[in-house]
Design a protein around this motif. Structure first.
Motif, PDB file in Angstrom:
ATOM      1  N   MET A  24     -29.000  13.597 -79.943  1.00 36.33           N
ATOM      2  CA  MET A  24     -28.813  12.318 -79.265  1.00 36.33           C
ATOM      3  C   MET A  24     -28.140  11.320 -80.200  1.00 36.33           C
ATOM      4  SD  MET A  24     -30.207  13.255 -76.474  1.00 36.33           S
ATOM      5  CE  MET A  24     -30.215  11.723 -75.550  1.00 36.33           C
TER       6      MET A  24
ATOM      7  N   PHE B 163     -25.951   7.449 -79.973  1.00 36.98           N
ATOM      8  CA  PHE B 163     -25.656   6.326 -79.098  1.00 36.98           C
ATOM      9  C   PHE B 163     -24.787   5.288 -79.809  1.00 36.98           C
ATOM     10  CE2 PHE B 163     -28.840   7.569 -75.997  1.00 36.98           C
ATOM     11  CZ  PHE B 163     -29.764   8.259 -76.752  1.00 36.98           C
TER      12      PHE B 163
ATOM     13  N   TYR C 170     -24.071   1.094 -79.686  1.00 34.41           N
ATOM     14  CA  TYR C 170     -24.543  -0.188 -79.202  1.00 34.41           C
ATOM     15  C   TYR C 170     -23.568  -1.280 -79.634  1.00 34.41           C
ATOM     16  CZ  TYR C 170     -29.213   1.714 -78.159  1.00 34.41           C
ATOM     17  OH  TYR C 170     -30.274   2.426 -77.646  1.00 34.41           O
TER      18      TYR C 170
ATOM     19  N   SER D  22     -28.737  -9.836 -78.745  1.00 36.15           N
ATOM     20  CA  SER D  22     -29.374  -8.589 -79.123  1.00 36.15           C
ATOM     21  C   SER D  22     -28.464  -7.396 -78.819  1.00 36.15           C
ATOM     22  CB  SER D  22     -30.704  -8.446 -78.399  1.00 36.15           C
ATOM     23  OG  SER D  22     -31.454  -7.401 -78.981  1.00 36.15           O
ATOM     24  N   LEU D  23     -29.001  -6.227 -78.990  1.00 31.54           N
ATOM     25  CA  LEU D  23     -28.207  -5.012 -78.841  1.00 31.54           C
ATOM     26  C   LEU D  23     -28.102  -4.590 -77.384  1.00 31.54           C
ATOM     27  CD1 LEU D  23     -29.507  -4.948 -81.803  1.00 31.54           C
ATOM     28  CD2 LEU D  23     -28.996  -2.510 -81.718  1.00 31.54           C
TER      29      LEU D  23
ATOM     30  N   LEU E 223     -26.618  -1.311 -75.071  1.00 31.16           N
ATOM     31  CA  LEU E 223     -26.141   0.066 -75.130  1.00 31.16           C
ATOM     32  C   LEU E 223     -24.790   0.191 -74.450  1.00 31.16           C
ATOM     33  CD1 LEU E 223     -26.725   3.039 -75.874  1.00 31.16           C
ATOM     34  CD2 LEU E 223     -27.845   3.254 -73.636  1.00 31.16           C
TER      35      LEU E 223
ATOM     36  N   HIS F 227     -31.206   9.794 -82.641  1.00 29.11           N
ATOM     37  CA  HIS F 227     -32.591  10.217 -82.527  1.00 29.11           C
ATOM     38  C   HIS F 227     -32.695  11.609 -83.134  1.00 29.11           C
ATOM     39  CE1 HIS F 227     -34.759   7.355 -79.913  1.00 29.11           C
ATOM     40  NE2 HIS F 227     -33.564   7.039 -79.511  1.00 29.11           N
TER      41      HIS F 227
ATOM     42  N   PHE G  36     -40.859  -0.191 -79.300  1.00 26.29           N
ATOM     43  CA  PHE G  36     -40.419  -0.078 -80.686  1.00 26.29           C
ATOM     44  C   PHE G  36     -40.217  -1.460 -81.289  1.00 26.29           C
ATOM     45  CE2 PHE G  36     -39.511   4.425 -80.220  1.00 26.29           C
ATOM     46  CZ  PHE G  36     -39.290   4.538 -78.863  1.00 26.29           C
TER      47      PHE G  36
ATOM     48  N   TYR H 265     -38.335  -3.295 -84.575  1.00 24.82           N
ATOM     49  CA  TYR H 265     -37.346  -3.135 -85.642  1.00 24.82           C
ATOM     50  C   TYR H 265     -37.229  -4.445 -86.402  1.00 24.82           C
ATOM     51  CZ  TYR H 265     -35.600   1.222 -83.609  1.00 24.82           C
ATOM     52  OH  TYR H 265     -35.483   2.507 -83.136  1.00 24.82           O
TER      53      TYR H 265
ATOM     54  N   PHE I 150     -36.226   0.616 -88.546  1.00 27.50           N
ATOM     55  CA  PHE I 150     -37.397   0.974 -87.738  1.00 27.50           C
ATOM     56  C   PHE I 150     -38.691   0.565 -88.424  1.00 27.50           C
ATOM     57  CE2 PHE I 150     -40.127   3.187 -84.956  1.00 27.50           C
ATOM     58  CZ  PHE I 150     -41.034   3.884 -85.725  1.00 27.50           C
TER      59      PHE I 150
ATOM     60  N   THR J   8     -43.606   2.446 -83.617  1.00 27.57           N
ATOM     61  CA  THR J   8     -43.568   2.886 -82.233  1.00 27.57           C
ATOM     62  C   THR J   8     -44.983   2.802 -81.671  1.00 27.57           C
ATOM     63  OG1 THR J   8     -41.868   4.522 -82.782  1.00 27.57           O
ATOM     64  CG2 THR J   8     -42.921   4.697 -80.631  1.00 27.57           C
TER      65      THR J   8
ATOM     66  N   ASP K 223     -34.523   9.783 -71.818  1.00 29.46           N
ATOM     67  CA  ASP K 223     -33.170   9.862 -72.353  1.00 29.46           C
ATOM     68  C   ASP K 223     -32.991   9.137 -73.675  1.00 29.46           C
ATOM     69  OD1 ASP K 223     -32.018   7.385 -69.903  1.00 29.46           O
ATOM     70  OD2 ASP K 223     -33.489   7.267 -71.514  1.00 29.46           O
ATOM     71  N   TYR K 224     -34.065   8.538 -74.194  1.00 23.90           N
ATOM     72  CA  TYR K 224     -34.064   7.832 -75.475  1.00 23.90           C
ATOM     73  C   TYR K 224     -33.214   6.579 -75.494  1.00 23.90           C
ATOM     74  CZ  TYR K 224     -36.175  12.147 -77.103  1.00 23.90           C
ATOM     75  OH  TYR K 224     -36.998  13.231 -77.256  1.00 23.90           O
ATOM     76  N   LYS K 225     -32.751   6.102 -74.363  1.00 21.97           N
ATOM     77  CA  LYS K 225     -32.015   4.844 -74.338  1.00 21.97           C
ATOM     78  C   LYS K 225     -32.982   3.688 -74.560  1.00 21.97           C
ATOM     79  CE  LYS K 225     -28.705   6.515 -70.914  1.00 21.97           C
ATOM     80  NZ  LYS K 225     -28.155   6.271 -69.556  1.00 21.97           N
ATOM     81  N   LEU K 226     -32.554   2.708 -75.324  1.00 21.37           N
ATOM     82  CA  LEU K 226     -33.405   1.574 -75.638  1.00 21.37           C
ATOM     83  C   LEU K 226     -32.866   0.299 -74.995  1.00 21.37           C
ATOM     84  CD1 LEU K 226     -34.100   2.171 -79.440  1.00 21.37           C
ATOM     85  CD2 LEU K 226     -35.547   2.765 -77.486  1.00 21.37           C
TER      86      LEU K 226
ATOM     87  N   PHE L 136     -33.293  -3.701 -75.519  1.00 25.82           N
ATOM     88  CA  PHE L 136     -33.753  -4.611 -76.565  1.00 25.82           C
ATOM     89  C   PHE L 136     -34.004  -6.017 -76.046  1.00 25.82           C
ATOM     90  CE2 PHE L 136     -33.446  -2.587 -80.726  1.00 25.82           C
ATOM     91  CZ  PHE L 136     -32.756  -1.431 -80.424  1.00 25.82           C
ATOM     92  N   GLY L 137     -34.958  -6.699 -76.684  1.00 28.05           N
ATOM     93  CA  GLY L 137     -35.104  -8.129 -76.503  1.00 28.05           C
ATOM     94  C   GLY L 137     -34.123  -8.858 -77.405  1.00 28.05           C
TER      95      GLY L 137
END
Lengths: 114, 110
Positions: free
Chosen positions: A31, A33, A35, A42-43, A45, A96, B34, B36, B46, B49, B95-98, B100-101
């Protein structure tokens, strides 16, 4: 964990040109990605870089503007095409590692479009 | 669509003055929350979690907690080197997509 190297770390580009950002990981990862972090925000995707197939883009991002390559399990590139000042941002590569639920990030590429 | 809201936007602390950062989230099914840390000019680093309500994790002066609607990052007796932007992110799919705030920028004065 994973060690991620991004190149370049920063660049200043003319509008209308393109910039390719490289992301190299010290281990094989499934995986990967990309961003974007706009100034003061903020970030967000951009896309998931899939090895051996086309990238999967999030809403608001298209392949013609942000083409992505993923030739193997340790490397990816993001190109920012036909740049405008609104593309000025930090672009971050994230991975990841297998068996990890947490993501690790590169140092980022600070892009300024003039 | 996952939503993450962090407060306050900025926090100025005196060295040794403990405080908490808040992360409120709305997700269809939380797979992980999560935390960071991001220093200027660097990528996010990181920290923690959290997976389920009631879970807590600690690292040096930082402690993260989780409820069904929010997470807190407690900074105990902060030092100037704790100055950074702290980001909260959630994942709700496999899918591990994050998502974020916007982050909380913490400044600790000596």
């Amino acid at each position: 964990s994973a060690v991620i190297s991004q190149k370049p770390s920063r660049d200043i580009c003319q509008r209308g040109t393109s910039l390719t950002i490289q992301c190299q990981v010290d281990s094989q990862v499934t995986m990967m990605f990309w961003y974007r972090q706009q100034p003061g925000q903020s970030l967000t995707l951009i896309a998931t870089a899939n090895q051996g197939s086309e990238a999967t883009y999030e809403s608001g991002f298209v392949i013609d503007k942000f083409p992505i390559s993923r030739p193997n399990l340790t490397f990816s590139t993001l190109t920012v095409s036909n740049m405008s000042p609104e593309d000025s941002s930090i672009y971050l590569c994230s991975v990841h590692p297998t068996g990890n639920t947490e993501a690790f990030f590169g140092q980022g590429t600070r892009l300024t479009v003039v | 669509e996952d939503q993450v809201t962090q407060s306050p936007e900025a926090l100025r602390l005196q060295e040794g003055e403990s405080s908490s950062l808040n992360c409120s989230y709305t997700v269809s099914g939380l797979r992980g929350l999560f935390w960071y840390r991001q220093d200027p000019g660097k990528g996010p680093e990181f920290l923690f979690t959290l997976y389920s309500a009631g879970e807590e994790k600690e690292k040096e002066r930082l402690k993260a907690t989780l409820t069904k609607k929010e997470s807190f990052l407690h900074i105990t007796a902060p030092k100037p080197e704790d100055s950074a932007t702290y980001l909260c992110a959630v994942n709700s799919g496999g899918d591990y997509k994050l998502s974020f705030g916007a982050g909380t920028t913490v400044t600790v004065r000596a």
